[in-house]
Scaffold this motif. Structure first.
Motif, mmCIF file in Angstrom:
data_model
loop_
_atom_site.group_PDB
_atom_site.id
_atom_site.type_symbol
_atom_site.label_atom_id
_atom_site.label_comp_id
_atom_site.label_asym_id
_atom_site.label_seq_id
_atom_site.Cartn_x
_atom_site.Cartn_y
_atom_site.Cartn_z
ATOM 1 N N THR A 202 0.869 -1.178 0.000
ATOM 2 C CA THR A 202 0.000 0.000 0.000
ATOM 3 C C THR A 202 0.897 1.216 0.000
ATOM 4 O O THR A 202 2.073 1.130 0.365
ATOM 5 N N GLU A 203 0.299 2.325 -0.364
ATOM 6 C CA GLU A 203 1.092 3.543 -0.363
ATOM 7 C C GLU A 203 1.091 4.173 1.016
ATOM 8 O O GLU A 203 2.081 4.698 1.485
ATOM 9 N N LYS A 204 -0.093 4.118 1.628
ATOM 10 C CA LYS A 204 -0.218 4.866 2.880
ATOM 11 C C LYS A 204 -0.214 3.954 4.087
ATOM 12 O O LYS A 204 -0.786 2.861 4.059
ATOM 13 N N LEU A 205 0.368 4.455 5.134
ATOM 14 C CA LEU A 205 0.393 3.703 6.385
ATOM 15 C C LEU A 205 -1.040 3.435 6.870
ATOM 16 O O LEU A 205 -1.340 2.361 7.397
ATOM 17 N N ALA A 206 -1.909 4.424 6.669
ATOM 18 C CA ALA A 206 -3.300 4.262 7.130
ATOM 19 C C ALA A 206 -3.915 3.018 6.504
ATOM 20 O O ALA A 206 -4.650 2.277 7.158
ATOM 21 N N ASP A 207 -3.602 2.785 5.246
ATOM 22 C CA ASP A 207 -4.168 1.616 4.575
ATOM 23 C C ASP A 207 -3.592 0.329 5.157
ATOM 24 O O ASP A 207 -4.276 -0.678 5.290
ATOM 25 N N VAL A 218 -8.828 1.920 12.726
ATOM 26 C CA VAL A 218 -8.514 3.190 12.073
ATOM 27 C C VAL A 218 -9.353 4.305 12.705
ATOM 28 O O VAL A 218 -8.879 5.415 12.916
ATOM 29 N N GLU A 219 -10.585 3.965 13.043
ATOM 30 C CA GLU A 219 -11.446 4.981 13.653
ATOM 31 C C GLU A 219 -10.984 5.376 15.045
ATOM 32 O O GLU A 219 -11.292 6.452 15.524
ATOM 33 N N GLU A 220 -10.269 4.489 15.681
ATOM 34 C CA GLU A 220 -9.817 4.798 17.038
ATOM 35 C C GLU A 220 -8.564 5.666 17.048
ATOM 36 O O GLU A 220 -8.096 6.074 18.091
ATOM 37 N N LEU A 221 -8.022 5.890 15.846
ATOM 38 C CA LEU A 221 -6.741 6.590 15.788
ATOM 39 C C LEU A 221 -6.853 7.967 15.171
ATOM 40 O O LEU A 221 -7.734 8.213 14.337
ATOM 41 N N VAL A 222 -5.965 8.822 15.561
ATOM 42 C CA VAL A 222 -5.800 10.064 14.809
ATOM 43 C C VAL A 222 -4.411 10.025 14.190
ATOM 44 O O VAL A 222 -3.488 9.438 14.755
ATOM 45 N N GLU A 223 -4.325 10.631 13.038
ATOM 46 C CA GLU A 223 -3.043 10.567 12.333
ATOM 47 C C GLU A 223 -2.089 11.635 12.859
ATOM 48 O O GLU A 223 -2.487 12.773 13.121
ATOM 49 N N SER A 256 -3.884 6.946 19.501
ATOM 50 C CA SER A 256 -5.292 6.706 19.800
ATOM 51 C C SER A 256 -5.985 7.936 20.364
ATOM 52 O O SER A 256 -5.377 8.768 21.020
ATOM 53 N N ARG A 257 -7.270 7.995 20.077
ATOM 54 C CA ARG A 257 -8.077 9.085 20.621
ATOM 55 C C ARG A 257 -8.097 8.982 22.140
ATOM 56 O O ARG A 257 -7.931 7.909 22.697
#
Ligand SMILES: Nc1ncnc2c1ncn2[C@@H]1O[C@H](COP(=O)(O)OP(=O)(O)OP(=O)(O)O)[C@@H](O)[C@H]1O
Ligand SMILES: [Mg+2]
Length: 656
Positions: A202-207, A218-223, A256-257
C-alpha cells in the motif's frame, strides 16, 4: 559478484552481539530482516506447529551468489558493514553477521538462493551447525530459507518453548510489526491450515493499519501528520552547520483518541528508521503528550515512526538490536511529544455514549474488533484459535525482551483485572488480529481494492460542541443539552474543571494568577516528606496564587490560595499537590509541575456534582467549554461530554 565479507576481528569486537535465537519468533525476525535488507518486495512466511517444526521465509530480494551463500554461514560474515566507521551510520536492519550461523547451529537449515547475475541457484543444507550438502539448483532469483526442528540438538532449550499457539502468536505479532514498518511490501504469514496475514503493498500507512487491524482500529486513531524538525535547532557547534538542511527529524504515525485507554503499553510501537525499538525516552514523550488528557495509569495505543539521518542514532547498543541511542535525545523527545500533542489537539474527537462506556479502564480490552480491544469477532468465527494470542502473563508480565522483539515496555505487573480479560495486550497491533480477513476472501479483496475509500465514520469533534442549548440537569450533576448534532450529556464538574484548568495555566504563563486571602491563616501540619516537597516547589506555589509560610519544622500557614478555591478546600488542595509531586519521584519538569498545580486547583475550584445550576450558568459553562483546547477530557483524563448523535438516535428508533 560477491557481496559478503568476513569482518576483521577488531570490527567484530565492537559489535554488541549476543543471543539471537531464543524461540521460533527470533528466527522469523532475523530472516525477515535479511529479506527486507535484500530489497524484497514480497515476503512470505510459512510456519508449522508454532514454528517448532518448520519456519520458511521466501523472499524475492536480490539473492546470493554461490560463494556468498556459503560465506553467509561464517561468523561475522556480512555484506552490510565494512569498517568500524560504518557502525556509526547503519542503514540496514542487520549488521552483525551473526544471525545465519547462529540459526544454522540449532536447527536443520536449508538455504535456496539465486543472484540474478547467476544462471543457476544454490542449495545448501546444514544440520546442527554442520554443512551437510551443497549443490546447484534451479531456483528463482531471491532467497528461501527453511528452518526445521529448531533446538532439536539443544533439548534444554526446546523445553523452554511455550505452546504452539503462543509461539505462533509471537510470530504473528512480529510479522505485523514489520508489515507496519514497510507498507510498500507485501507480507504473507501462513500455517498449513490458514492464512493469518496477507497484506499487499500500500502507499499509505493508514491503509496498512486498516489491512492489519480493520476499520474500527482506524477509527480509534488520529493521524500524526509528518512533522519535521531540523536538527539545527539543537546544534550548538557551529561546525555542524553546513549539513543542517539535510539533517532533519521526521515524526509521523497514528495515536489513539483520548477515549481509548489501555492498561499497559503493549499498544505502543516505536519505529526508528523502520526498526522497531524499545525506547524509554520516546515512551516518556508519548506520556507527556497525553498528560492531562489520559488518566495517569492508562496508556494510549501509538504507532510512531521516527525518521532521521543514520548517524543521528546508534543502533549498536543492544545485542538484539532493539534499543537505540539518540545523539540529540532532547530534541527527538520534544519533537515526538509535540507531534503527538498536535495530532490530538487537531482531532479533538469526543466520546459517543458507547465509546465512553467502553473506555473505562476496567473494560478496556474487552471490546471487540478494535486493536485496543483485541481479536475481532470475525476472527473467532473464522476458527482462529483464541489462544493464538500469547497469554497475558507472558506478554505483559515478563521484563525480558526476547530477540523476537516481544516488547514489554512496562516491566510493571499487570493489574488483576486485565488478567481476566483475554487478548488485551497481545493482540494490540499484534498477533491474532488479522485472521479476520482470511475468513471472508471476497470482502477482504474488496476492502483492499479501496481501503481508504471507506472513510471512518465521522467522529464528533469539538467544533460540534458549539451552540449547545442546555435543557436541564440530571441529578443536579449532569447537564443535558442539544444541538444539531444530537443529544449531549455534560458532566458539570469535569467540564468546569477543564475550563478552569486551561484558564489557570494561561494565567500562570502570563504571570497573572489571581489569589484570594484567607480571613484567618490556616495552620496545617505536614509530614517530613511533604515539607521537603514544599520547600522544593514553594516558589512555584507562590506564582500560582498560594501564600504559604513555614511555621516551625512541621507546620505551614496558608495565607492565600488561588482565586475560586474555598477556604474549606485549601488544606486538601495543598496536600494533594505536595503528595502528587512526591509520587513523581524523578525530577519533574516545570511544565509538569505547573500542569499538576493547575489540575488540582481546577478540581477544587470547579462546580461540584449535586449542585443545581441556573439556566444562565449552564449556558455560560457550555459556552466556556466549547472554547477550550481540549473539551473532551478533564485534566485527569476523564471524559467530559457524551454525545448521542442524530444518526444513533434515528437508528435506535429504526428510522434509518
Ligand atoms: N534473504 C537474503 N537475501 C540476500 N542476502 C542475504 C539474505 N539473508 C542473508 N543474506 C546475506 O547473508 C549475510 C549474513 O546474514 P546474517 O543475517 O547472518 O548477518 P547480517 O544480516 O549481515 O547481520 P545480523 O547478524 O545483524 O543479522 C548478510 O549480510 C547478507 O549479505
Ligand atoms: Mg541478518
Amino acid at each position: 559478484m560477491s557481496r559478503i565479507r568476513i569482518l576483521p576481528e577488531a570490527v567484530a569486537n565492537k559489535i554488541a552481539a549476543g543471543e539471537v535465537v531464543e524461540r521460533p519468533a527470533s528466527v522469523v525476525k532475523e530472516l525477515l530482516e535479511n529479506a527486507i535488507d535484500a530489497g524484497a518486495k514480497t515476503i512470505r512466511v510459512e510456519v508449522e506447529v508454532g514454528g517448532k517444526r518448520m519456519i520458511r521465509v521466501i523472499d524475492d530480494g536480490h539473492g546470493m551468489t554461490h560463494d556468498d551463500a556459503l560465506l553467509a554461514f561464517e561468523r561475522h560474515a556480512t555484506s552490510k558493514l565494512r569498517s568500524a566507521d560504518d557502525l556509526l551510520s547503519i542503514a540496514t536492519l542487520g549488521f552483525r553477521g551473526e544471525a545465519l550461523p547462529t540459526i544454522a547451529a540449532v536447527s536443520r537449515l536449508l538455504l535456496e538462493t539465486r543472484d540474478e547475475a547467476e544462471a543457476e541457484g544454490t542449495r545448501i543444507e546444514f544440520a546442527g551447525g554442520k554443512l551437510v550438502n551443497v549443490k546447484s539448483a534451479g531456483v528463482p532469483v531471491g532467497t528461501t530459507i527453511s528452518v526445521a526442528d529448531i533446538f532439536y540438538c539443544v533439548p534444554a532449550r526446546r523445553k523452554f518453548l511455550k505452546s504452539d499457539t503462543t509461539e505462533l502468536g509471537h510470530i504473528a505479532s512480529l510479522v505485523t510489526h514489520y508489515a507496519l514498518a514497510n507498507p510498500g511490501k507485501q507480507f504473507i504469514l501462513t500455517t498449513p491450515t490458514q492464512e493469518i496475514i496477507n497484506c499487499p503493498p500500500t502507499e499509505k500507512l493508514a491503509d496498512r493499519v486498516y489491512q492489519l487491524f480493520g476499520r474500527q482500529a482506524v477509527e480509534e486513531l488520529v493521524e500524526i501528520l509528518a512533522v519535521s524538525a531540523p536538527f539545527r535547532a539543537a546544534i550548538a557547534e557551529p561546525e555542524l552547520e553546513p549539513q543542517e538542511e539535510k539533517s532533519s527529524l521526521t515524526v509521523s504515525g497514528f495515536t489513539s483518541r483520548p477515549d481509548i485507554q489501555r492498561m499497559n503499553r503493549n499498544g505502543i510501537y516505536i519505529f526508528v528508521n523502520r526498526r522497531l525499538v524499545r525506547d524509554r525516552l520516546i515512551l516518556h514523550a508519548i506520556h507527556e503528550a497525553y498528560r492531562n488528557i489520559l488518566p495517569p495509569a492508562v496508556f494510549p495505543a501509538t504507532l510512531l515512526f521516527l525518521e532521521m539521518p543514520y548517524e543521528e542514532v546508534d543502533v549498536n547498543v543492544h545485542p538484539a538490536k532493539i534499543e537505540v541511542r539518540f545523539r540529540r535525545s532532547q530534541l527527538v523527545h520534544d519533537v515526538a511529544r509535540d507531534a503527538i500533542r498536535q495530532a490530538l489537539m487537531g482531532a479533538r474527537p469526543i466520546a459517543s455514549f458507547a465509546a465512553a462506556a467502553a473506555a473505562t479502564p476496567q473494560t478496556a480490552g474487552s471490546g471487540n474488533g478494535t486493536f485496543s480491544g483485541g481479536i475481532t469477532p470475525a476472527a473467532v468465527e473464522s476458527g482462529v484459535p483464541r489462544a493464538i494470542i500469547p497469554p497475558m502473563e507472558e506478554v505483559g508480565g515478563g521484563s525480558v525482551v526476547g530477540s523476537d522483539g516481544g516488547f514489554d515496555l512496562t516491566g510493571a505487573p499487570l493489574r488483576p483485572v486485565e488478567q481476566r480479560i483475554p487478548f488485551t495486550s497481545g493482540t494490540a497491533f499484534g498477533a491474532g488480529v488479522v485472521p479476520v480477513r482470511t475468513s471472508t476472501p471476497g470482502n477482504w479483496a474488496a476492502n483492499l481494492a479501496a481501503p481508504s475509500a471507506e472513510a471512518p465514520a465521522s467522529l464528533p469533534r469539538t467544533e460540534h460542541i458549539a451552540d449547545l442549548k442546555p435543557l436541564g440537569q440530571v441529578s443536579a450533576s449532569f447537564i443535558v443539552a442539544v444541538n444539531g448534532e444530537g443529544l449531549w450529556i455534560v458532566d458539570q464538574h469535569v467540564a468546569h474543571e477543564r475550563v478552569l484548568f486551561e484558564q489557570h495555566l494561561e494565567a500562570r504563563r502570563a504571570g497573572r494568577v489571581e489569589s484570594q486571602r484567607m480571613l484567618m491563616p490556616l495552620v496545617i501540619e505536614l509530614s517530613p516528606r511533604q515539607i521537603v516537597t514544599f520547600e522544593k516547589i514553594a516558589e512555584e506555589l507562590f506564582a500560582n496564587g498560594f501564600e504559604v509560610e513555614p511555621m516551625g519544622p512541621k507546620s505551614v500557614a496558608i495565607q492565600a490560595v488561588p482565586a475560586g478555591v474555598g477556604a474549606p478546600d485549601a488544606e486538601k488542595l495543598l496536600t494533594e499537590i505536595l503528595d502528587g509531586i512526591e509520587r513523581e519521584n524523578a525530577a519533574i519538569s516545570i511544565e509538569t509541575l505547573q500542569a499538576k498545580i493547575a489540575a488540582s486547583t481546577a478540581c477544587h475550584a470547579a462546580i461540584k456534582v449535586n449542585t443545581p445550576l441556573e439556566q444562565s450558568k449552564m449556558e455560560w459553562l457550555l459556552d466556556a467549554l466549547s472554547k477550550t483546547d481540549c473539551p473532551m477530557s478533564c485534566p485527569h483524563g476523564r471524559p467530559v461530554v457524551l454525545r448521542y448523535s442524530m444518526k444513533e438516535i434515528e437508528k435506535a428508533f429504526h428510522r434509518i
